[in-house]
Design a protein around this motif. Sequence first.
Motif, PDB file in Angstrom:
ATOM      1  N   ALA A  59      42.295  47.669  35.457  1.00  0.00           N
ATOM      2  CA  ALA A  59      43.045  47.192  34.545  1.00  0.00           C
ATOM      3  C   ALA A  59      42.954  45.146  34.186  1.00  0.00           C
ATOM      4  O   ALA A  59      43.984  44.853  34.930  1.00  0.00           O
ATOM      5  N   PRO A  60      43.144  44.494  33.609  1.00  0.00           N
ATOM      6  CA  PRO A  60      42.889  43.034  33.105  1.00  0.00           C
ATOM      7  C   PRO A  60      44.498  43.634  33.001  1.00  0.00           C
ATOM      8  O   PRO A  60      45.299  44.172  32.223  1.00  0.00           O
ATOM      9  N   VAL A  61      44.936  42.301  33.743  1.00  0.00           N
ATOM     10  CA  VAL A  61      46.464  42.272  33.277  1.00  0.00           C
ATOM     11  C   VAL A  61      47.289  40.577  32.922  1.00  0.00           C
ATOM     12  O   VAL A  61      46.287  39.683  33.612  1.00  0.00           O
ATOM     13  N   LEU A  62      47.882  40.835  31.730  1.00  0.00           N
ATOM     14  CA  LEU A  62      48.264  39.101  31.381  1.00  0.00           C
ATOM     15  C   LEU A  62      49.667  38.874  31.503  1.00  0.00           C
ATOM     16  O   LEU A  62      49.140  37.022  31.643  1.00  0.00           O
ATOM     17  N   LEU A  63      50.359  39.738  32.568  1.00  0.00           N
ATOM     18  CA  LEU A  63      51.682  38.795  32.932  1.00  0.00           C
ATOM     19  C   LEU A  63      50.722  38.082  34.146  1.00  0.00           C
ATOM     20  O   LEU A  63      50.058  38.840  35.419  1.00  0.00           O
ATOM     21  N   PRO A  64      51.338  36.873  34.891  1.00  0.00           N
ATOM     22  CA  PRO A  64      50.863  36.543  36.122  1.00  0.00           C
ATOM     23  C   PRO A  64      50.969  37.680  37.052  1.00  0.00           C
ATOM     24  O   PRO A  64      52.314  38.127  37.193  1.00  0.00           O
ATOM     25  N   LEU A  65      50.430  37.406  37.865  1.00  0.00           N
ATOM     26  CA  LEU A  65      50.340  38.209  39.090  1.00  0.00           C
ATOM     27  C   LEU A  65      50.684  38.111  40.465  1.00  0.00           C
ATOM     28  O   LEU A  65      49.381  37.111  40.539  1.00  0.00           O
ATOM     29  N   PRO A  66      51.252  38.101  41.385  1.00  0.00           N
ATOM     30  CA  PRO A  66      51.247  37.564  42.779  1.00  0.00           C
ATOM     31  C   PRO A  66      50.299  38.055  43.522  1.00  0.00           C
ATOM     32  O   PRO A  66      49.509  39.599  43.177  1.00  0.00           O
ATOM     33  N   GLY A  67      49.526  37.753  44.638  1.00  0.00           N
ATOM     34  CA  GLY A  67      49.388  38.049  45.474  1.00  0.00           C
ATOM     35  C   GLY A  67      49.233  39.102  46.062  1.00  0.00           C
ATOM     36  O   GLY A  67      50.421  39.127  46.610  1.00  0.00           O
ATOM     37  N   LEU A  68      48.715  40.149  46.287  1.00  0.00           N
ATOM     38  CA  LEU A  68      49.376  41.234  46.919  1.00  0.00           C
ATOM     39  C   LEU A  68      48.049  42.167  47.594  1.00  0.00           C
ATOM     40  O   LEU A  68      46.900  42.297  46.991  1.00  0.00           O
ATOM     41  N   ARG A  69      48.394  43.634  48.426  1.00  0.00           N
ATOM     42  CA  ARG A  69      47.530  44.605  48.832  1.00  0.00           C
ATOM     43  C   ARG A  69      48.042  45.080  49.468  1.00  0.00           C
ATOM     44  O   ARG A  69      48.470  45.490  49.825  1.00  0.00           O
ATOM     45  N   LEU A  70      48.403  46.425  48.498  1.00  0.00           N
ATOM     46  CA  LEU A  70      48.459  47.777  48.746  1.00  0.00           C
ATOM     47  C   LEU A  70      47.731  48.407  49.469  1.00  0.00           C
ATOM     48  O   LEU A  70      46.872  48.862  49.136  1.00  0.00           O
ATOM     49  N   SER A  71      47.897  49.084  50.807  1.00  0.00           N
ATOM     50  CA  SER A  71      47.005  49.784  51.676  1.00  0.00           C
ATOM     51  C   SER A  71      48.196  51.003  52.749  1.00  0.00           C
ATOM     52  O   SER A  71      48.814  50.852  52.894  1.00  0.00           O
ATOM     53  N   PRO A  72      47.084  51.877  52.720  1.00  0.00           N
ATOM     54  CA  PRO A  72      47.760  53.042  53.255  1.00  0.00           C
ATOM     55  C   PRO A  72      47.612  52.456  54.839  1.00  0.00           C
ATOM     56  O   PRO A  72      47.108  51.780  54.899  1.00  0.00           O
ATOM     57  N   ALA A  73      48.739  52.804  55.687  1.00  0.00           N
ATOM     58  CA  ALA A  73      49.123  52.701  56.827  1.00  0.00           C
ATOM     59  C   ALA A  73      48.183  52.721  57.740  1.00  0.00           C
ATOM     60  O   ALA A  73      48.119  52.482  58.294  1.00  0.00           O
ATOM     61  N   ARG A  74      47.266  53.826  57.111  1.00  0.00           N
ATOM     62  CA  ARG A  74      46.311  54.026  58.674  1.00  0.00           C
ATOM     63  C   ARG A  74      45.243  53.393  58.538  1.00  0.00           C
ATOM     64  O   ARG A  74      44.191  53.509  59.070  1.00  0.00           O
ATOM     65  N   PHE A  75      44.703  52.802  57.572  1.00  0.00           N
ATOM     66  CA  PHE A  75      43.377  52.324  57.130  1.00  0.00           C
ATOM     67  C   PHE A  75      43.988  50.474  57.856  1.00  0.00           C
ATOM     68  O   PHE A  75      44.704  49.651  58.209  1.00  0.00           O
ATOM     69  N   TRP A  76      42.358  50.241  58.332  1.00  0.00           N
ATOM     70  CA  TRP A  76      43.056  48.812  59.331  1.00  0.00           C
ATOM     71  C   TRP A  76      42.455  47.507  57.927  1.00  0.00           C
ATOM     72  O   TRP A  76      41.681  48.311  57.432  1.00  0.00           O
ATOM     73  N   ARG A  77      43.056  46.585  58.128  1.00  0.00           N
ATOM     74  CA  ARG A  77      43.278  46.043  57.352  1.00  0.00           C
ATOM     75  C   ARG A  77      43.055  44.194  57.979  1.00  0.00           C
ATOM     76  O   ARG A  77      43.324  43.611  59.032  1.00  0.00           O
ATOM     77  N   HIS A  78      41.794  43.530  56.524  1.00  0.00           N
ATOM     78  CA  HIS A  78      41.071  42.783  56.780  1.00  0.00           C
ATOM     79  C   HIS A  78      42.013  41.320  56.043  1.00  0.00           C
ATOM     80  O   HIS A  78      42.168  41.590  55.154  1.00  0.00           O
ATOM     81  N   GLY A  79      41.610  40.090  55.908  1.00  0.00           N
ATOM     82  CA  GLY A  79      42.409  38.979  54.592  1.00  0.00           C
ATOM     83  C   GLY A  79      43.844  38.428  54.452  1.00  0.00           C
ATOM     84  O   GLY A  79      43.249  39.078  53.539  1.00  0.00           O
ATOM     85  N   THR A  80      44.094  39.622  55.376  1.00  0.00           N
ATOM     86  CA  THR A  80      45.375  39.625  54.489  1.00  0.00           C
ATOM     87  C   THR A  80      45.863  38.150  55.734  1.00  0.00           C
ATOM     88  O   THR A  80      47.775  38.258  55.575  1.00  0.00           O
ATOM     89  N   GLY A  81      45.688  37.275  55.623  1.00  0.00           N
ATOM     90  CA  GLY A  81      46.446  36.030  56.360  1.00  0.00           C
ATOM     91  C   GLY A  81      47.567  35.458  55.168  1.00  0.00           C
ATOM     92  O   GLY A  81      46.947  35.184  54.347  1.00  0.00           O
TER      93      GLY A  81
END
Length: 263
Positions: free
Chosen positions: A154-176
């Motif tokens: 969804a294109p969003v006009l308001l400024p968006l902070p960098g964020l990542r919402l993931s299931p806890a069971r997923f392995w996450r990368h690139g979250t430094g």
Amino acid sequence: MSSPHDRDDRDDREDGRRPGDDGWQEPSHLEPSHPEPSHPSDDDRRAGATAWTAPQTAPRPRTPGVVEQVFRDQGDTVGAQAWALHQGWTISDGTAPEDAVLAELVATAPVRATRDHRAAGVMRGRAGNLELVAFDVVYVDKRRLVPEWAVTAAPVLLPLPGLRLSPARFWRHGTGGLLHVPSGDPAVDARWVLLAAEDGPAVRRLVADPAVLGLLMNSDDGDEFWAAAGHLAAVRPDGHRPALVEHHARLLAAMVAALAGAV
């Protein structure tokens, strides 16, 4: 957003015995095509009569539940693009000028995309109050496009902070450099992890919004969400289909409203 597949038919046995020893017989597909005729016994005739008079009833097929129908990986079995056109959406192959931004979404997605992955099967249209773009992330295999992930953004006009919402069971990368922002609800935090570049009011609204949390907790924990290129996006390891577009649309609408502080 990974899926989810002997017999030794030789004449000589390892112990040196030949076919016929100790009751061993040739495999059925190697037996003579015209075996010696045999005469049925009284027991065989009675068993045969019972089989004809008491046929077994085949088990009834199980009907998948609503959650299984929406969340199972089944690709575009009913024609996502045909559905999109019926909704008044537009489609493209991923090479239109307005599709250039999708390359950044693919590059920043929380999946293991490579340089060979690109957007294809692009669909654009409105769902409720949101403008959406939905597409497959594909790679070429022997001149055939293979969808590996489905993205809805969804294109969003308001400024968006960098964020990542993931299931806890997923392995996450690139979250430094991202901060863990817990919701404070143990049940939610046991299943979902929100990481953000900054712990500000918008992020706090997202992680505490009842509508967002209700949708997340009623899902199968199979989607990941991130913000990039002026979009809030969802991704799942699947090919796009109407039910998945609608599922992503519900989640993205609730999240955009929470981030914007809408009542």
